[in-house]
Design an enzyme around this catalytic site. Sequence first.
Site, PDB file in Angstrom:
ATOM      1  N   HIS A  96       8.571   0.525  55.875  1.00  0.00           N
ATOM      2  CA  HIS A  96       8.219  -0.324  54.722  1.00  0.00           C
ATOM      3  C   HIS A  96       9.070   0.098  53.518  1.00  0.00           C
ATOM      4  O   HIS A  96       9.333   1.289  53.326  1.00  0.00           O
ATOM      5  CB  HIS A  96       6.729  -0.195  54.406  1.00  0.00           C
ATOM      6  CG  HIS A  96       6.251  -1.259  53.478  1.00  0.00           C
ATOM      7  ND1 HIS A  96       6.508  -1.222  52.126  1.00  0.00           N
ATOM      8  CD2 HIS A  96       5.578  -2.417  53.689  1.00  0.00           C
ATOM      9  CE1 HIS A  96       5.996  -2.304  51.554  1.00  0.00           C
ATOM     10  NE2 HIS A  96       5.430  -3.054  52.478  1.00  0.00           N
ATOM     11  N   GLU A 168      10.794  -8.404  54.416  1.00  0.00           N
ATOM     12  CA  GLU A 168      10.120  -8.326  53.121  1.00  0.00           C
ATOM     13  C   GLU A 168      11.150  -8.138  52.010  1.00  0.00           C
ATOM     14  O   GLU A 168      11.605  -7.004  51.780  1.00  0.00           O
ATOM     15  CB  GLU A 168       9.146  -7.148  53.111  1.00  0.00           C
ATOM     16  CG  GLU A 168       8.044  -7.266  54.141  1.00  0.00           C
ATOM     17  CD  GLU A 168       6.803  -6.478  53.735  1.00  0.00           C
ATOM     18  OE1 GLU A 168       5.726  -7.079  53.714  1.00  0.00           O
ATOM     19  OE2 GLU A 168       6.915  -5.290  53.409  1.00  0.00           O
TER      20      GLU A 168
HETATM   21  P1  13P Z   1       2.208  -8.441  48.789  1.00  0.00           P
HETATM   22  O1  13P Z   1       1.639  -9.488  49.724  1.00  0.00           O
HETATM   23  O2  13P Z   1       1.202  -7.810  47.913  1.00  0.00           O
HETATM   24  O3  13P Z   1       3.412  -8.951  48.067  1.00  0.00           O
HETATM   25  O4  13P Z   1       2.739  -7.231  49.726  1.00  0.00           O
HETATM   26  C1  13P Z   1       3.594  -7.492  50.764  1.00  0.00           C
HETATM   27  C2  13P Z   1       3.782  -6.268  51.569  1.00  0.00           C
HETATM   28  O5  13P Z   1       4.394  -5.317  51.108  1.00  0.00           O
HETATM   29  C3  13P Z   1       3.191  -6.247  52.909  1.00  0.00           C
HETATM   30  O6  13P Z   1       3.656  -5.171  53.648  1.00  0.00           O
END
Ligand code: 13P
Length: 250
Positions: A96, A168
């Site tokens: 992440h 992401e």
């Molecule tokens: P948000 O949905 O709060 O933007 O977070 C996304 C995330 O980092 C999921 O791993």
Amino acid sequence: MNQKKLVFANWKMNLNSDEATSLVKNILKKLESINKVDIVLSPSFPYLAAINSLLYNTKISLSSQNVFWEKDGPYTGEVSSDMLLDVGCSWTMIGHSERRQHLLETNEMINKKVLTSVSKGLKVILCVGESFDQRRQGKTFESIADQLQRGLRKVDESFVEQIVIGYEPIWVIGSGEAASVNDISSVHNFIFNELKIMFPNGKLLPRIVYGGSVNSLNIEDIITLDNVDGVLVGNASMDCDKFCDIVMKV
Ligand code: 13P
């Protein structure tokens, strides 16, 4: 390939024991009859076992937010794949952007975590994403390709089914506003093509999910895009109504 869409809840370092257990109980009540979506919940390490006991005999799976690559030994503070399997995890999240940023995780460390986890039988969600600066400099694809190639180095094609890529974009995480459908679409198509090159002989490819300010208002536009196999939800996954709304709209 499992064709069900995937909704992954990442609670990050939030929710205490009471909050996490009551959220799970409420989600289970509301989503009892949902069958068409694979749901995975990712609480903090200390609550994995307790949440696992609530999920027993349900279709919802459990994930950790991190894992270490060694089997056992003098690695204070770390948690192995076997330990995660032992407390009921079938998934682990790896790489992440918050771990890359705050814990200085490198693609090499991430790759070791992926290799150990899949060989132990855990399913892996490998997160990749570009920073705002990389995007501004037109380096989005270069950055994603690098993270994919180094994160998945030496992963045998036989493990492909155990792997999900979480795209992401760092600049939208927690911002309240998701990336545009055009941006999501072009990066997901890019990832799909990279994976095809990396795993040319596989009948299957890793599924690709999007994360970054997913909510019940934007989910329908995102989930219908080609090569979007699900979503990875942060903030909205900690509110039962919002999370269940997302799952029901998938
Ligand atoms: P948000 O949905 O709060 O933007 O977070 C996304 C995330 O980092 C999921 O791993």
